[in-house]
Design an enzyme around this catalytic site. Sequence first.
Site, PDB file in Angstrom:
ATOM      1  N   GLY A   9       0.821  -1.197   0.000  1.00  0.00           N
ATOM      2  CA  GLY A   9       0.000   0.000   0.000  1.00  0.00           C
ATOM      3  C   GLY A   9       0.857   1.248   0.000  1.00  0.00           C
ATOM      4  O   GLY A   9       2.099   1.182   0.072  1.00  0.00           O
ATOM      5  N   ASN A  12       1.909   1.268   4.083  1.00  0.00           N
ATOM      6  CA  ASN A  12       2.516   0.068   4.636  1.00  0.00           C
ATOM      7  C   ASN A  12       2.543  -1.066   3.623  1.00  0.00           C
ATOM      8  O   ASN A  12       1.707  -1.121   2.717  1.00  0.00           O
ATOM      9  CB  ASN A  12       1.748  -0.410   5.878  1.00  0.00           C
ATOM     10  CG  ASN A  12       1.863   0.546   7.047  1.00  0.00           C
ATOM     11  OD1 ASN A  12       2.960   0.884   7.470  1.00  0.00           O
ATOM     12  ND2 ASN A  12       0.732   0.993   7.568  1.00  0.00           N
ATOM     13  N   VAL A  13       3.495  -1.974   3.829  1.00  0.00           N
ATOM     14  CA  VAL A  13       3.514  -3.251   3.119  1.00  0.00           C
ATOM     15  C   VAL A  13       3.139  -4.321   4.132  1.00  0.00           C
ATOM     16  O   VAL A  13       3.750  -4.412   5.204  1.00  0.00           O
ATOM     17  CB  VAL A  13       4.903  -3.574   2.525  1.00  0.00           C
ATOM     18  CG1 VAL A  13       4.846  -4.882   1.732  1.00  0.00           C
ATOM     19  CG2 VAL A  13       5.400  -2.443   1.651  1.00  0.00           C
ATOM     20  N   GLY A 109      -6.983   0.740  -9.037  1.00  0.00           N
ATOM     21  CA  GLY A 109      -5.922   0.249  -8.164  1.00  0.00           C
ATOM     22  C   GLY A 109      -6.069  -1.233  -7.860  1.00  0.00           C
ATOM     23  O   GLY A 109      -7.188  -1.746  -7.724  1.00  0.00           O
ATOM     24  N   ALA A 110      -4.922  -1.911  -7.741  1.00  0.00           N
ATOM     25  CA  ALA A 110      -4.939  -3.346  -7.480  1.00  0.00           C
ATOM     26  C   ALA A 110      -5.658  -3.671  -6.187  1.00  0.00           C
ATOM     27  O   ALA A 110      -6.372  -4.681  -6.086  1.00  0.00           O
ATOM     28  CB  ALA A 110      -3.509  -3.882  -7.440  1.00  0.00           C
ATOM     29  N   ASP A 111      -5.495  -2.830  -5.161  1.00  0.00           N
ATOM     30  CA  ASP A 111      -6.153  -3.091  -3.881  1.00  0.00           C
ATOM     31  C   ASP A 111      -7.673  -3.066  -4.033  1.00  0.00           C
ATOM     32  O   ASP A 111      -8.386  -3.903  -3.467  1.00  0.00           O
ATOM     33  CB  ASP A 111      -5.695  -2.088  -2.822  1.00  0.00           C
ATOM     34  CG  ASP A 111      -5.836  -0.635  -3.267  1.00  0.00           C
ATOM     35  OD1 ASP A 111      -6.029  -0.374  -4.480  1.00  0.00           O
ATOM     36  OD2 ASP A 111      -5.731   0.254  -2.398  1.00  0.00           O
ATOM     37  N   ARG A 112      -8.175  -2.139  -4.839  1.00  0.00           N
ATOM     38  CA  ARG A 112      -9.626  -2.030  -5.033  1.00  0.00           C
ATOM     39  C   ARG A 112     -10.163  -3.229  -5.808  1.00  0.00           C
ATOM     40  O   ARG A 112     -11.238  -3.755  -5.499  1.00  0.00           O
ATOM     41  CB  ARG A 112      -9.953  -0.723  -5.742  1.00  0.00           C
ATOM     42  CG  ARG A 112      -9.454   0.504  -4.988  1.00  0.00           C
ATOM     43  CD  ARG A 112      -9.596   1.785  -5.781  1.00  0.00           C
ATOM     44  NE  ARG A 112     -10.981   2.229  -5.819  1.00  0.00           N
ATOM     45  CZ  ARG A 112     -11.386   3.264  -6.539  1.00  0.00           C
ATOM     46  NH1 ARG A 112     -10.531   3.916  -7.314  1.00  0.00           N
ATOM     47  NH2 ARG A 112     -12.655   3.634  -6.506  1.00  0.00           N
ATOM     48  N   THR A 134      -4.569   4.902   3.173  1.00  0.00           N
ATOM     49  CA  THR A 134      -4.061   6.267   2.994  1.00  0.00           C
ATOM     50  C   THR A 134      -5.169   7.137   2.421  1.00  0.00           C
ATOM     51  O   THR A 134      -5.387   8.270   2.848  1.00  0.00           O
ATOM     52  CB  THR A 134      -2.841   6.256   2.057  1.00  0.00           C
ATOM     53  OG1 THR A 134      -1.870   5.332   2.554  1.00  0.00           O
ATOM     54  CG2 THR A 134      -2.221   7.639   1.962  1.00  0.00           C
ATOM     55  N   THR A 189      -9.825  23.319  22.329  1.00  0.00           N
ATOM     56  CA  THR A 189      -9.298  23.073  20.982  1.00  0.00           C
ATOM     57  C   THR A 189      -9.237  21.588  20.644  1.00  0.00           C
ATOM     58  O   THR A 189      -9.644  21.162  19.554  1.00  0.00           O
ATOM     59  CB  THR A 189      -7.893  23.692  20.841  1.00  0.00           C
ATOM     60  OG1 THR A 189      -7.993  25.105  21.047  1.00  0.00           O
ATOM     61  CG2 THR A 189      -7.312  23.434  19.456  1.00  0.00           C
TER      62      THR A 189
END
Length: 260
Positions: A9, A12-13, A109-112, A134, A189
Amino acid sequence: MMLLAVDVGNTNVVFALIDGREILGRWRIATDPRRTADEYAVWLLQLFRLQGFEAEAVDQVIVSTVVPRALHNIQVLSNKYFHRDALIAGEPPVAWGFRIDVDQPRSVGADRAVNAIAAHARFPGDLIVVDFGTATTFDVIDAEGTYKGGIIAPGINLSLEALVNAAARLPRIAIEAPRGNASVIGRNTEDAMHIGVFWGYVAMMEGLIARLRAEIGRPAKVIATGGLAVLFHEHTTIFDHVETDLTLDGLALLAERARG
């Protein structure tokens, strides 16, 4: 058949050792396209041994990546240390095997795509897959398994980082539900930031999913995956299922098809 699945990603991997569909171990390292195969090996093989695994147990390696520059070193890792040619998700012999009905199919994307495969294999009917990474992605898969497109929104960590970097006096806060009562009026805040970041993100997700469901025009299950899926699931009713290992499940399914 022991599979090493690698999900590269933007942040991260993730390496996972999978026997059939059972994840025996998983390890995560920050994504760095400059990291060499030898650096990966020193880190990964030590973690293997700490959990009682050996490199020789790996029969197959499959990689999904949204960071093309990182792919070569993962391929070298697979060849040099596991003595296997890595399968690349989306490329023969592990082509997607489903229709991608968008203007530029190669841009998905490959992840999708991997998430779409896993979700359709597990759940019937029209689906919306929400992946917290991300970026936060919303992907639509119809009842026949066709990928219809979706939405890409800034991930919550990315949004928070941009806010803190752009406003000199705002502190860094953790991604968590606002503490105390249910008021959305921040009295300091940090509370104001928690409310804006967390409930603002929930409202964005609920609004986008409502619009997607209206456009689909049929009942659609919403499947959530990614690191923050469990946290948000505790504070909204929009998710029908949370599947934290959806991407790894999709990679295991692709590898299984390649063997078949």
